[in-house]
Design an enzyme around this catalytic site. Structure first.
Site, PDB file in Angstrom:
ATOM      1  N   ARG A 168      37.221   5.882 -24.353  1.00  0.00           N
ATOM      2  CA  ARG A 168      37.691   7.135 -25.064  1.00  0.00           C
ATOM      3  C   ARG A 168      37.991   8.083 -24.115  1.00  0.00           C
ATOM      4  O   ARG A 168      37.573   8.247 -22.944  1.00  0.00           O
ATOM      5  CB  ARG A 168      36.300   7.592 -25.804  1.00  0.00           C
TER       6      ARG A 168
ATOM      7  N   LEU B  22      19.631   1.921  -7.747  1.00  0.00           N
ATOM      8  CA  LEU B  22      20.167   2.584  -6.489  1.00  0.00           C
ATOM      9  C   LEU B  22      19.419   3.878  -6.354  1.00  0.00           C
ATOM     10  O   LEU B  22      19.429   4.797  -7.309  1.00  0.00           O
ATOM     11  CB  LEU B  22      21.630   2.652  -6.438  1.00  0.00           C
TER      12      LEU B  22
ATOM     13  N   LYS C 162      19.931  -3.485 -10.433  1.00  0.00           N
ATOM     14  CA  LYS C 162      19.344  -3.207  -9.072  1.00  0.00           C
ATOM     15  C   LYS C 162      19.290  -1.459  -9.300  1.00  0.00           C
ATOM     16  O   LYS C 162      20.388  -0.899  -9.835  1.00  0.00           O
ATOM     17  CB  LYS C 162      20.350  -3.395  -8.109  1.00  0.00           C
TER      18      LYS C 162
ATOM     19  N   GLU D 180      29.621   1.259 -16.131  1.00  0.00           N
ATOM     20  CA  GLU D 180      30.027   0.951 -17.453  1.00  0.00           C
ATOM     21  C   GLU D 180      31.747   1.498 -17.603  1.00  0.00           C
ATOM     22  O   GLU D 180      31.830   2.389 -16.840  1.00  0.00           O
ATOM     23  CB  GLU D 180      28.998   1.612 -18.530  1.00  0.00           C
TER      24      GLU D 180
ATOM     25  N   ARG E 103      28.837  22.604 -18.498  1.00  0.00           N
ATOM     26  CA  ARG E 103      28.614  22.642 -19.885  1.00  0.00           C
ATOM     27  C   ARG E 103      27.731  23.722 -20.443  1.00  0.00           C
ATOM     28  O   ARG E 103      26.561  23.818 -20.093  1.00  0.00           O
ATOM     29  CB  ARG E 103      27.767  21.146 -20.189  1.00  0.00           C
TER      30      ARG E 103
ATOM     31  N   LYS F 298      25.077  14.821 -18.405  1.00  0.00           N
ATOM     32  CA  LYS F 298      25.870  15.474 -17.267  1.00  0.00           C
ATOM     33  C   LYS F 298      25.952  17.049 -17.610  1.00  0.00           C
ATOM     34  O   LYS F 298      25.839  17.238 -18.758  1.00  0.00           O
ATOM     35  CB  LYS F 298      27.064  15.058 -17.111  1.00  0.00           C
TER      36      LYS F 298
ATOM     37  N   GLY G  15      21.850   7.578 -22.024  1.00  0.00           N
ATOM     38  CA  GLY G  15      20.675   7.306 -21.153  1.00  0.00           C
ATOM     39  C   GLY G  15      19.518   6.643 -22.043  1.00  0.00           C
ATOM     40  O   GLY G  15      18.617   6.658 -21.422  1.00  0.00           O
TER      41      GLY G  15
HETATM   42  P1  ADP Z   1      24.575   5.640 -20.512  1.00  0.00           P
HETATM   43  O1  ADP Z   1      25.583   4.918 -21.149  1.00  0.00           O
HETATM   44  O2  ADP Z   1      23.224   5.546 -21.460  1.00  0.00           O
HETATM   45  O3  ADP Z   1      24.849   7.084 -20.202  1.00  0.00           O
HETATM   46  P2  ADP Z   1      24.932   4.670 -17.963  1.00  0.00           P
HETATM   47  O4  ADP Z   1      24.995   3.245 -17.573  1.00  0.00           O
HETATM   48  O5  ADP Z   1      26.441   5.433 -17.764  1.00  0.00           O
HETATM   49  O6  ADP Z   1      24.099   4.892 -19.089  1.00  0.00           O
HETATM   50  O7  ADP Z   1      24.039   5.520 -16.776  1.00  0.00           O
HETATM   51  C1  ADP Z   1      23.775   6.726 -17.063  1.00  0.00           C
HETATM   52  C2  ADP Z   1      23.279   7.391 -15.552  1.00  0.00           C
HETATM   53  O8  ADP Z   1      22.030   6.556 -15.227  1.00  0.00           O
HETATM   54  C3  ADP Z   1      23.812   7.234 -14.477  1.00  0.00           C
HETATM   55  O9  ADP Z   1      24.898   8.329 -14.430  1.00  0.00           O
HETATM   56  C4  ADP Z   1      22.825   7.374 -13.453  1.00  0.00           C
HETATM   57  O10 ADP Z   1      22.662   8.656 -13.352  1.00  0.00           O
HETATM   58  C5  ADP Z   1      21.876   6.783 -14.063  1.00  0.00           C
HETATM   59  N1  ADP Z   1      21.785   5.083 -13.700  1.00  0.00           N
HETATM   60  C6  ADP Z   1      22.328   4.279 -14.236  1.00  0.00           C
HETATM   61  N2  ADP Z   1      22.315   2.896 -13.853  1.00  0.00           N
HETATM   62  C7  ADP Z   1      21.714   3.176 -12.650  1.00  0.00           C
HETATM   63  C8  ADP Z   1      21.271   2.351 -11.460  1.00  0.00           C
HETATM   64  N3  ADP Z   1      21.576   1.021 -11.500  1.00  0.00           N
HETATM   65  N4  ADP Z   1      20.611   2.877 -10.399  1.00  0.00           N
HETATM   66  C9  ADP Z   1      20.347   4.413 -10.624  1.00  0.00           C
HETATM   67  N5  ADP Z   1      20.704   5.070 -11.479  1.00  0.00           N
HETATM   68  C10 ADP Z   1      21.426   4.515 -12.514  1.00  0.00           C
END
Ligand code: ADP
Length: 450
Positions: free
Chosen positions: A291, A203, A201, A287, A337, A237, A165
């Protein structure tokens, strides 16, 4: 099969990997920092090597020390767990140069998916639906504004090298774009040494749904269903469940098959997770993690498969042990967790555990390296264990979780257990009615630090 596997990790996941090695009859080597000399993963390994000082960069991220530990002990493979070096393509290459197997995908695939912009392009070309977004955003603000306009506000600024994040900033309106770009770039540069950002975008009410895959590197791949990880705080999470309360069987098969087919085309090897946001009945790729994930356990509970054993077998050159039609989904599983944190402020709470009594009984699994008398060092992340519960239906699973949380005693430090006890009484949680913002909104209502 390998003779000896070195586990380049610590805590519950190092223990998890040791358990799989033991069931395969493979000897194990633990590595540890000076702060972890009496950790459970060290005690239960066949051999152990101290690889450095407490800060991760001196020990768990210290590649020369880990390679030296392999040479001293004669380990012929390394399992990286999650975090630390698990998505470091250079580490995978260095091991291969020393004729040591990296238990994971090819360095090329680790690198490809490690760059989120490239990962999205690859996903799109493989027929996976992706979140609308841009490539790298340059220094020209007017150009960035035009790109954001094209996507439509709100937009999220994300770091190409992102993880955990970090380097992620929201711009609701155009006047917020410039500061969001600057903060995201700075955060990304500080955390990953790479300030490249892109726009996506945003969401508004999605769920986080991810698909687990298993592939042999020869063009065979299967999916093991999905996990719903929408209950998050600061993009971390906290509660995961499988299957997702939001998907029906045909949606599950559709997205699972799309992902498995993409992995066949890519000739991906090992375990992997393709992460999506799900909104309005549509999936949007965000993404791929190349792993094992923290929450792999819930997939194990509903499929009866040991993902670490499968991962090790594949790395040793074995074909997939089952076909898609052999995968059976049985019941429901939830993981909580357990972090050493104050359940209201989420401040880390390292210290000595005075009493430790994990719950038991049918359908209850605790993956943890904690024990009474164990002192949690302040240097690493706060996850001290995972409570995983499995039952025939989601309702039974919730009742079992409530029962198990009530039995769990961890004294001497603060943990997130009381948070989960309160969540389980919430009607939205009982109904499975939550999106990625639900938990933070809920915490804000309670007046705790979201
Ligand atoms: P990281 O690799 O830093 O964990 P992620 O791309 O997996 O980043 O995103 C982590 C979380 O951020 C997602 O599970 C979601 O809660 C939020 N998120 C990521 N992209 C978006 C998006 N385009 N719109 C809304 N929330 C997002």
């Amino acid at each position: 099969m390998f003779d000896k596997i070195l586990i380049a990790n610590r805590g519950e996941i190092a223990l998890r990997v040791e358990r799989a090695c033991k069931e395969l009859g493979v000897a194990t080597v633990a590595v540890h920092s000076t702060a972890d000399a009496d950790a459970m993963h060290v005690r239960l390994a066949d051999e152990s090597v101290c690889i450095g000082a407490p800060p991760a960069k001196d020990s768990y991220l210290n590649i020369p020390a880990i390679v030296a530990a392999c040479e001293i002990t004669g380990a012929d493979a390394v399992h990286p767990g999650y975090g630390f070096l698990s998505e470091n393509a250079r580490f995978a290459e260095i091991l291969e140069e020393h004729a040591i197997t990296f238990i994971g995908p090819s360095a090329e695939h680790v690198r490809l998916m490690g760059d989120k912009i490239q990962a999205k392009e690859t996903a799109r070309s493989l027929g996976i639906p992706v979140v609308p977004g841009t490539g790298p955003v340059g220094a020209d603000l007017e150009e960035a504004k035009a790109l954001a306009q094209g996507i439509g506000y709100p937009v999220l600024v994300k770091a190409a090298a992102g993880g955990g994040g970090r380097g992620m900033k929201l711009a609701l309106f155009e006047n917020e774009l410039e500061p969001a770009l600057a903060t995201a770039r700075n955060e990304a540069r500080a955390a990953f040494g790479d300030g490249t950002v892109y726009l996506e975008k945003y969401l508004v009410h999605p769920r986080h749904i991810e698909v687990q895959v298993l592939a042999d590197g020869e063009g065979n791949a299967i999916h093991l269903g999905e996990r719903d990880c929408s209950l998050q705080r600061r993009h971390q999470k906290l509660w995961e469940e499988a299957p997702s309360p939001a998907l029906n069987a045909s949606e599950r098969v559709r997205i699972g098959e799309t992902v498995a087919e993409a992995m066949r085309t890519l000739r991906y090897r090992g375990v992997g997770t393709v992460e999506f946001l799900y909104e309005g009945g549509e999936f949007y790729f965000i993404e791929m993690n190349t792993r094992l994930q923290v929450e792999h356990t819930i997939t194990e509970m509903i499929t009866g498969l040991d993902l670490v054993i499968e991962q090790i077998r594949i790395a040793a050159g074995a074909p997939l042990s089952l076909r898609q039609e052999d995968v059976r989904f049985d019941g429901h599983a939830i993981e909580c967790r357990i972090n050493a944190e104050n359940p209201h402020t989420f401040r880390p709470s390292p210290g000595t555990i005075t009493h430790f009594h994990p719950p038991g009984g049918l359908g209850v699994r605790v993956d943890s390296g904690a024990y009474a008398g164990y002192t949690i060092p302040p240097y690493y992340d706060s996850l001290i264990g995972k409570l995983i519960v499995h039952a025939r239906t989601r309702n039974e699973c919730l009742m079992r979780l409530k029962r198990a949380l009530g039995e769990f005693v961890v004294d001497g430090i603060e943990t997130t257990i009381p948070l989960f006890i309160s969540l389980i009484a919430e009607p939205d949680i009982v109904d499975g009615n939550y999106d990625i913002h639900w938990l933070e909104n809920h915490l804000a209502k309670l007046g705790t630090r979201a």
